[in-house]
Design a protein around this motif. Structure first.
Motif, mmCIF file in Angstrom:
data_model
loop_
_atom_site.group_PDB
_atom_site.id
_atom_site.type_symbol
_atom_site.label_atom_id
_atom_site.label_comp_id
_atom_site.label_asym_id
_atom_site.label_seq_id
_atom_site.Cartn_x
_atom_site.Cartn_y
_atom_site.Cartn_z
ATOM 1 N N PRO A 1 29.464 38.022 -2.962
ATOM 2 C CA PRO A 1 29.207 37.054 -1.888
ATOM 3 C C PRO A 1 28.743 35.696 -2.441
ATOM 4 N N GLU B 1 19.306 39.925 3.277
ATOM 5 C CA GLU B 1 20.554 39.352 2.758
ATOM 6 C C GLU B 1 21.643 39.599 3.777
ATOM 7 N N LYS C 1 24.195 32.711 -11.525
ATOM 8 C CA LYS C 1 24.695 33.608 -10.468
ATOM 9 C C LYS C 1 26.211 33.509 -10.367
HETATM 10 C C1 AN0 Z 1 24.762 41.046 -4.503
HETATM 11 C C2 AN0 Z 1 25.199 39.601 -4.275
HETATM 12 O O1 AN0 Z 1 25.668 38.966 -5.214
HETATM 13 O O2 AN0 Z 1 25.060 39.102 -3.149
HETATM 14 C C3 AN0 Z 1 23.281 41.212 -4.255
HETATM 15 C C4 AN0 Z 1 22.389 40.303 -5.031
HETATM 16 C C5 AN0 Z 1 20.974 40.392 -4.642
HETATM 17 N N1 AN0 Z 1 25.043 41.427 -5.855
HETATM 18 C C6 AN0 Z 1 25.895 42.388 -6.176
HETATM 19 O O3 AN0 Z 1 26.553 42.926 -5.316
HETATM 20 C C7 AN0 Z 1 26.020 42.733 -7.616
#
Ligand code: AN0
Ligand code: CP
Length: 315
Positions: free
Chosen positions: A181, A142, A236
């Motif tokens: 993000p 990521e 999301k």
């Molecule tokens: C992170 C994000 O939304 O990118 C990681 C997700 C896999 N989530 C948080 O920080 C809650």
């Protein structure tokens, strides 16, 4: 494969998905491939699934795995070039990445965006510097703008469970209390655009993703309209891309519930996790028969294994 940072790094997505599904049926078929090879997993941010699933995938391939929590256990990293390091940073990313490349055959790195400077985040400054200076194949765990191992696992999940060739897949924004993000949403959109699905994105006004990720998706601010007839609903939160890194509203009414599920074609409900219960997704959905969150988490192993295998084979 030398780099896995985006769907663009994959020559044949269908082939990678079928490789992952085969590995799921036969996890130890390649257990000699990684013998005496080392995977380094570098975390600049927290993780549960990515850390454990990628570690497990590498172990299934017979690799040794080293994990480094840079944020807590490493030296404070400098990323800017040409400066005098008389402040708080102790080590430059040039040396740090180079050193890790000496110890590892493949490196995975997680580096979240700062959500302050959009141009800097979207240039993938840290991730790209790491790739440049470590000198070995790199897997994104990521980055600032994408989460490709998650998206591959999501695609595998949909491919395994779809009952029509071209399912209706809806990415819906959900409320959150912290600015998150855009990476998971960007990446999911990028991979869904690559798959030949009926793909819809819905979010409140002001949460449009960058056009390069939206691609050919239908975009609507009307969540009910988007959910009508959906086969899969991907939930999301993300912070605003336009008003960069900001939360624009409390998002009341956007949480996915059983009531909203009635609008869909008995959709499978997806989330990458970690999820905030009662805020992003209702307890009833997460505890009910439509939740696919554990299927997705399981598929993270096979997604990672397919990618690492391809790197080990140098193909
Ligand atoms: C992170 C994000 O939304 O990118 C990681 C997700 C896999 N989530 C948080 O920080 C809650
Ligand atoms: N979905 C996911 O990447 O979870 P972690 O942040 O726990 O790794």
């Amino acid at each position: 494969m030398k780099l896995f940072s985006s769907v663009k790094d994959v020559t044949d997505v269908n082939q990678l998905v079928s490789e992952a599904i085969q590995l799921k049926a036969n996890p130890f078929a390649d257990e000699h491939l990684g013998k005496h090879k080392t995977l380094g997993l570098i975390f600049l941010n927290p993780s549960l699934r990515t850390r454990l699933s990628t570690q497990k995938a590498a172990m299934n391939l017979g690799m040794q795995v080293m994990v480094m929590n840079m944020d807590k256990e490493g030296w404070a990293l400098e990323t800017q070039d040409g400066i005098i390091m008389n402040g708080t940073t102790v080590e430059h990313i040039r040396e740090a990445a180079g050193v890790m490349g000496e110890y590892c055959d493949i490196i995975g790195i997680r580096s979240f965006p700062g959500l302050k400077d959009r141009d800097e985040d979207y240039s993938e400054l840290i991730f790209n510097k790491f790739v440049q200076f470590c000198g070995v194949p790199v897997v994104s765990l990521e980055s600032a703008t994408r989460h490709p191992l998650q998206s591959l696992a999501d695609l595998i999940t949909i491919e395994e469970l779809k009952t029509t060739a071209k399912p209706r897949v809806v990415l819906t924004w959900a409320p959150h209390v912290k600015p998150l993000p855009q990476a998971v949403a960007n990446s999911f959109a990028e991979w869904m655009n690559k798959a030949d699905y009926d793909f819809v994105i819905t979010h409140p006004a002001g949460y449009d993703l960058a056009p390069e990720f939206v691609g050919n998706a239908v975009v609507t601010n009307n969540q009910d309209e988007a959910l009508a007839g959906a086969d899969f609903v991907y939930v999301k939160n993300w912070s605003s891309y336009q008003d960069y890194g900001k939360i624009l509203s409390d998002g009341e009414g956007w949480m996915m519930t059983n009531e909203k599920l009635k609008l869909t074609n008995n959709a499978g409900v997806m989330h990458c996790l970690p999820v905030r219960r009662g805020l992003e997704l209702s307890h009833e959905i997460l505890d009910g028969p439509n939740s696919l969150v554990l299927n997705q988490a399981n598929n993270r192993v096979w997604a990672a294994q397919a990618v690492i295998k391809s790197m080990l084979k140098g193909s």
